[in-house]
Design a protein around this motif. Sequence first.
Motif, PDB file in Angstrom:
ATOM      1  N   PHE A 102       0.702  -1.364   0.012  1.00 60.62           N
ATOM      2  CA  PHE A 102       0.053  -0.065   0.044  1.00 60.62           C
ATOM      3  C   PHE A 102       0.764   1.093  -0.256  1.00 60.62           C
ATOM      4  N   HIS A 103       1.974   1.114   0.650  1.00 61.59           N
ATOM      5  CA  HIS A 103       2.865   2.450   0.880  1.00 61.59           C
ATOM      6  C   HIS A 103       3.304   2.731  -0.582  1.00 61.59           C
ATOM      7  N   LEU A 104       3.690   1.789  -1.510  1.00 63.13           N
ATOM      8  CA  LEU A 104       3.850   2.282  -2.660  1.00 63.13           C
ATOM      9  C   LEU A 104       3.041   2.593  -3.753  1.00 63.13           C
ATOM     10  N   LYS A 157       0.221   4.090  -2.728  1.00 67.93           N
ATOM     11  CA  LYS A 157      -0.330   5.370  -2.561  1.00 67.93           C
ATOM     12  C   LYS A 157       0.695   6.318  -3.075  1.00 67.93           C
ATOM     13  N   LYS A 158       1.771   6.321  -3.271  1.00 63.73           N
ATOM     14  CA  LYS A 158       2.816   7.299  -3.634  1.00 63.73           C
ATOM     15  C   LYS A 158       2.548   7.340  -5.207  1.00 63.73           C
ATOM     16  N   ASP A 159       2.070   6.272  -6.024  1.00 62.46           N
ATOM     17  CA  ASP A 159       1.954   6.452  -7.318  1.00 62.46           C
ATOM     18  C   ASP A 159       0.552   6.941  -7.609  1.00 62.46           C
ATOM     19  N   TYR A 160      -0.351   6.538  -6.695  1.00 65.09           N
ATOM     20  CA  TYR A 160      -1.718   6.874  -6.744  1.00 65.09           C
ATOM     21  C   TYR A 160      -1.799   8.678  -6.690  1.00 65.09           C
ATOM     22  N   GLN A 161      -1.205   8.975  -5.493  1.00 63.41           N
ATOM     23  CA  GLN A 161      -1.221  10.420  -5.443  1.00 63.41           C
ATOM     24  C   GLN A 161      -0.452  11.420  -6.450  1.00 63.41           C
ATOM     25  N   LEU A 162       0.654  10.698  -7.009  1.00 65.14           N
ATOM     26  CA  LEU A 162       1.277  11.365  -8.158  1.00 65.14           C
ATOM     27  C   LEU A 162       0.322  11.260  -9.530  1.00 65.14           C
ATOM     28  N   ILE A 163      -0.209  10.418  -9.584  1.00 62.59           N
ATOM     29  CA  ILE A 163      -1.167  10.423 -10.869  1.00 62.59           C
ATOM     30  C   ILE A 163      -2.513  11.287 -10.842  1.00 62.59           C
ATOM     31  N   SER A 164      -3.078  11.218  -9.446  1.00 61.31           N
ATOM     32  CA  SER A 164      -4.211  12.155  -9.242  1.00 61.31           C
ATOM     33  C   SER A 164      -3.941  13.553  -9.435  1.00 61.31           C
ATOM     34  N   ASN A 165      -2.678  13.827  -9.117  1.00 62.46           N
ATOM     35  CA  ASN A 165      -2.298  15.260  -9.161  1.00 62.46           C
ATOM     36  C   ASN A 165      -1.885  15.654 -10.630  1.00 62.46           C
ATOM     37  N   GLN A 166      -1.785  14.781 -11.331  1.00 61.89           N
ATOM     38  CA  GLN A 166      -1.458  14.890 -12.870  1.00 61.89           C
ATOM     39  C   GLN A 166      -2.358  15.198 -13.663  1.00 61.89           C
ATOM     40  N   LEU A 188      -6.949   5.936  -3.653  1.00 62.33           N
ATOM     41  CA  LEU A 188      -6.609   6.497  -2.585  1.00 62.33           C
ATOM     42  C   LEU A 188      -7.704   6.410  -1.359  1.00 62.33           C
ATOM     43  N   ALA A 189      -8.883   6.589  -1.953  1.00 63.08           N
ATOM     44  CA  ALA A 189      -9.959   6.875  -0.908  1.00 63.08           C
ATOM     45  C   ALA A 189     -10.202   5.359  -0.260  1.00 63.08           C
ATOM     46  N   TYR A 190      -9.966   4.370  -1.136  1.00 65.81           N
ATOM     47  CA  TYR A 190     -10.195   3.014  -0.725  1.00 65.81           C
ATOM     48  C   TYR A 190      -9.247   2.648   0.346  1.00 65.81           C
ATOM     49  N   ILE A 191      -8.098   2.914   0.076  1.00 67.70           N
ATOM     50  CA  ILE A 191      -6.995   2.515   0.917  1.00 67.70           C
ATOM     51  C   ILE A 191      -7.310   3.220   2.270  1.00 67.70           C
ATOM     52  N   ALA A 192      -7.557   4.413   2.290  1.00 69.44           N
ATOM     53  CA  ALA A 192      -8.014   5.199   3.374  1.00 69.44           C
ATOM     54  C   ALA A 192      -9.163   4.693   4.272  1.00 69.44           C
ATOM     55  N   PHE A 193     -10.145   4.032   3.347  1.00 73.34           N
ATOM     56  CA  PHE A 193     -11.366   3.329   4.096  1.00 73.34           C
ATOM     57  C   PHE A 193     -10.916   2.015   4.805  1.00 73.34           C
ATOM     58  N   LEU A 194      -9.962   1.313   4.073  1.00 67.38           N
ATOM     59  CA  LEU A 194      -9.276   0.064   4.513  1.00 67.38           C
ATOM     60  C   LEU A 194      -8.685   0.519   5.853  1.00 67.38           C
ATOM     61  N   GLU A 195      -7.977   1.555   5.886  1.00 65.23           N
ATOM     62  CA  GLU A 195      -7.110   1.837   7.207  1.00 65.23           C
ATOM     63  C   GLU A 195      -8.130   2.502   8.238  1.00 65.23           C
ATOM     64  N   LEU A 196      -9.337   2.511   8.014  1.00 70.38           N
ATOM     65  CA  LEU A 196     -10.503   2.796   9.036  1.00 70.38           C
ATOM     66  C   LEU A 196     -10.228   4.312   9.095  1.00 70.38           C
ATOM     67  N   ASP A 197      -9.777   5.056   8.296  1.00 67.90           N
ATOM     68  CA  ASP A 197      -9.640   6.617   8.398  1.00 67.90           C
ATOM     69  C   ASP A 197     -10.953   7.178   7.442  1.00 67.90           C
ATOM     70  N   TYR A 198     -12.135   7.054   8.097  1.00 70.55           N
ATOM     71  CA  TYR A 198     -13.038   7.390   7.217  1.00 70.55           C
ATOM     72  C   TYR A 198     -13.407   9.091   6.826  1.00 70.55           C
ATOM     73  N   GLU A 199     -12.686   9.880   7.736  1.00 71.94           N
ATOM     74  CA  GLU A 199     -12.714  11.327   7.513  1.00 71.94           C
ATOM     75  C   GLU A 199     -11.818  11.563   6.386  1.00 71.94           C
ATOM     76  N   LYS A 200     -10.746  11.004   6.306  1.00 72.54           N
ATOM     77  CA  LYS A 200      -9.716  11.166   5.166  1.00 72.54           C
ATOM     78  C   LYS A 200     -10.490  10.608   3.743  1.00 72.54           C
ATOM     79  N   SER A 201     -10.864   9.562   3.831  1.00 72.19           N
ATOM     80  CA  SER A 201     -11.569   8.862   2.756  1.00 72.19           C
ATOM     81  C   SER A 201     -12.694   9.628   2.236  1.00 72.19           C
TER      82      SER A 201
END
Length: 1021
Positions: free
Chosen positions: A879-881, A883-892, A905-918
Motif C-alpha cells: 500500500f505504501h508504494l 499510495k505514492k503512485d496514486y497520489q502522483l497520478i491524481s495530481n497530474q 486513495l479513498a479506498y485505501i483510507a477506508f481500509l485503514e479505517l480513516d473514514y474522514e480522510k476517505s
Amino acid sequence: MKCNVFIFFLFVSQFSFAQNCDVEPIKHLMQKEQFALVYSLAERLMDCNLSKSDKEFVQFNQAKSSLELFNDEAEFRFMQFLEDYPNGKYNRQAYLSLAKLHFRNQDYEKVIAKLSNINHYDLKPNEVAMYYFRLGYSFFTLKKYNEAKLAFSNIGSIPFTYSELTNYCLSHMAYEDGNYAAALQGLKKLIDTPTLGVISKYYITHIYYFQERYMELLDFAKPLLANSYNPKRDKEIKRLIGDAYFNLGNFQESVNYLEEYLLENSESSLNRVEKYQLGLAYFKLNDYQKAASQFEDILINKDSLSQFAAHQLGQCYLLQDKKFLAINAFKYASEINFDFNLKEDAAFNKVKLIFEKQSSFENAIESLEQYLKDYPQSINVDYVKDLLIKAYTYTKDFQTAIDKLSAQVSLSLDQQVIFQKLSYYLAIDHFINKRYDESIIWFDKSMDYPLDNKLISLSSYWKAEAYYLKNDFIKAIELFESFNRDDGSILLDEYKQAHYSLAYAYYKSNKFRNAISWFRKFIKFSVENKKKIDAYFRLADSYYMTSDYNKAQKYYKLAQEQGDFDVDYAIHQQIICFGLTNQISKKQSALIKLISDYPNSPYNDDAMFSLSNVYMSKDMQEESVYLLTNLIKKHPQSTLVKSALLKLGLNFYNENLSDSAIYYFKSVIKQYPNTKESKEALTALKNIYVESGNVKPYFEYVATLSNVDIDIAFKDSISYAAAENLYLNQDYERAMLAFENYLEDFDSPIFKLNAHFYKAESINMTRPDLAVNDYMNVLEFSNNIFSERALIRLARIEFKREEYGAAALHYNKLKTIAQENSLIRETKINLFNCYKKIVDNDRLVECAKEIIELDKVDNELLNDAMLIIANHNFENSEFHLAKKDYQLISNQTQSKFGAEAKYQLAYIAFLELDYEKSEKIIFELIENYFSDFFIAKSFILLADIYKEKNNLFQSKATLQSILDNYDGDDFKEICLNKISVIDSINEESLMNSKNDELIIDLLNDIELIEFFEEENTLEDE
C-alpha cells in the motif's frame, strides 16, 4: 395470654374425659379466633352422632379454621363441604372463604370463578366492600379493566381497609385509558398517603407531561429527581424534564437533561418525536452536527415528521457547508407529500445545491427542468430558469444539453452563447477520446454562432489539430495558418503550439523548407524545454533533408547539448553530416563518443561499422578488424553482422589471407542466403579460387548450395532488376505484379528476400492486409536488412486489426533489433497496449515499467502505465508504494486515470479505517474528476463510510442517487443489495422506537401484594 391458655386446658379436659358431643363451644372459640382449638374439636366431634345441621356447622368451621391456619388441605375441605352440602346454609361463606384463599395465592381467575357463585344480593353489609374489592382487583390484575371498574364502582364510598388501594387502581386505569383528568383527581388524594404517595407523584408527573402542563411538571418532577425516591425512575424523569424544558423554549436545559438521560446507560433512547425535539434544541443552540445526528435517526418512514426532520437536516448541513449531504436531505423532504410548502421549499433548495455542486451525481439540467414542471406557479420560477441557462454551460453531459437546446424553436442570445460553448466542449471531448471526425463536426457547429471570438479561434486551432492527427496535413496546414493570422490568436496559449504543429504538418508533408521556417519561429519564443529540443531535432532533420548538412549538424549539436533525450540520435546524425561534408576527423571523434558513451544505443552497431570504415580508409586495418569483430560479438542480432562478415572477408582478401577470407565469405553465404551480401560474398569467393588457379573447389562448393544456379543467375538478376526499377519509380501496382512473377518464375530466386519485401511494401501502399504473407516471408530470413521494417509493418497491421496477440509477438521481436529510437518507443507503447487488451497482467506490469522510463511519452499514457504499476502494488498489499503512485497520478490528471487513482486513495483510507480522510478524498474526486464510472464507484464507497458512521439515511440516499442517475447496470445490483441491508436495519430501529413510548407501566413500581399482609398473617392467639 394466660387466660387463653387456661381456657384451652379447661376445654381439653372437658372434652377429653367427658366426651361431650355439644357443638356450642365451637361458636365461642370461633368468636375468639381460636382456630387451632376449633380444628381439633371439630375433628373429635365428627365421631359423635350429630344432627345433619350440626354436622354441616362443624364441617364448615373446620374448613374455615384450616384456611385461617394456612393448612394445605383448606381448599380440599371447602370443596368437600360444597360437595356434601350443595345447598347448604354456609355455601355463601364457603365461596367467600375460597375466594379469600385464591386471592391470597394470587390465583385471580379462581377468585373470580368462586365469587361468581355468590348472589351479591345475599351479601351482608360488612361483606360487600371486600367482595367487590377482591372481584375488582382480580379483574384489574388480569387487565380486564372494564370489569374491574364495574366491580370497584359498587364499593362506592364504603369505608374499608383497601379504600386507598381501590382509588389507586381506578386512577391507574384512568391513566392508561388516557383519561388524565380523572386519574389526576384520584392520584392527588393519595399524595400524602405513606404507601402510595410517592408513586402517585410519578403518575402525576407523567400526566402533566401528557396534558402539556410543563411548569407544573417541573414543580413535581425536579423534587422527585432530587430526592430519588425510586432510582430506577430517575433517568425517565430526566427525559420528561428535558422534554418539558424544550416545550418551554429553554433549549439549553432541555439538552442538559436529555443528554444526561441518554448517557445513563447504553439502552437509553428517545422516540422519533423526542429525537426531533432534541435535534431542534441542538439546532437552536447552533450545534448543527449534533442536531443533524438526531434528525438523521428519524428518517425511517416517509411521514410528516420525516419531512420536517429532513428539511431541518438540510439546513444543518448547509450551515456546516456540507452541501452534498444537504442535497440528499432536501431531496428526501421534497419526495414527501404531507406539507406542500415544505415540499416545494425543499425541492427549490435541492435544485439550487445541485446547480452549485455540479459534481453531484444528480443531473443539474434535469433537476431544474423537473422543478419548473412540478412548480410552474412558484415565486422561484424566474430564478430557476436563470440557473437552467447557466447549468447548460456547466454540464459534463454536453450532448444531452445540446439536444435540449436544439429542441428549442429559436434560441435567445444567451442560449446561442451557451450553444457555442457546449458545441466547443463536446468537440474537445471527442478530440480527447480520439474521435477526430466527430470533433471536427462539432468545432464547425460551434462556429455556427460566432459570438465568442476566443472560442472561434480555439475551434479553428483544435480543428487543425484533429486534421493533423488524421494525417490530413494539407487541411491542417490551411487551418493552422488561418489561426496564426487571426488577430486574437496571439493572446492564446495555443498560439505557440500552433507554430509547432504547423511546422510538424509541413515536415510530415515533406515540405521541409516551410517546416524550417516554422520550427525556427517556434524555437524563438518557446519556453517548453522538451518541445524546444524536439524542435531542434526536426529542424535539423529538415535541414538534412534539404542537404544543408552544416546547419543540420548545428541543430543536432544544440539538441545534444541539452542532454534531455535522444542524445545518441543527435550524435548519430552529426556523424552522417560530418561524413557528407568530408569532416572525417570530427566524424571519427563523434563515432568514438557514441560507441563509448552509449553502448546500449540502437546506433552503437552502426557507429562501430562506420568507424571501422574510417580506420580502413586510414589504413588502420587492425583497428578496423577489431571493431568489426566486436560488432559481431556484441550485436549478434544486428542487420550489419552480414556486412561486417563480408567486410572482414574482403579485408583479409586484400591482405592476401585467403583462408580467413574464405571463412568469412562462406559464413555470409551460409548464414544469409538470398541476400545482396551473400551474392557479393559468392563473387569474391569465386575470385579467390580463380586467382589461385584452382576453381574446382569453387564449383564443388557452389554445387552444395540449393539456391544458386550459375546458368540462370543472369536471368534471375535481370528479372529482379526490372521489378526493382518499377518499385524505385513508385509504380507500385506494376512493381507488385513484377515481383510476384519473379518469385513464381524461379525456384530459388537469388533476390528472394528483397523481392518479398518490396512486393509487400508495394501492396502496403493501398491494401495493407494483403501484404501480411510477404512480410512473413521476409521474416523467414533471420536478421536481414528488412527485418525491422517488416516487423513494424506487420505489428501495425495486426494491431489495427485488433489481433493483439500476434501484434505483441512481432513487437517483442522488433524490440530486440530496432535501430531507431522512435521505433523502440512505438514498440514499447504498443506492447503495453497489446498486453492491456489481452489482459496479460504480468507482462503488462513489465511494459508499464518500460513506459515510465521513456524520454518522450504522452502524459496520459504515462499516467496509464503508472496506474498499472500502482494497482499491481495494491493487489500485492504494497500500500505504501501504491499510495505514492496514486497520489502522483491524481495530481497530474483529471481523466479516468486520475479518477481511478483518486478512488484507490479513498479506498485505501477506508481500509485503514480513516473514514474522514476517505470521505474528503471522495469529495475531491467528485468535484474535480471526469469519470462517471469512478464517480459512481466512489459514491458506493461513500455510502459504506456513512454506514460505518451509522448515518443510514445518507448511506441509503447516496446509493439511491446512483440508481436514479448513473447510466449503466454496473452497480445496480450492488446498490440494491446494500439498500436492502439498510432497510432491514431501519425496520428493526423503527420497531425499537415504537416500543419506546412514554406511557410507562408505573404499576410495576409497587408491590401491591404487600397491602394484603393483614390477610396473610395469622394473628397471635
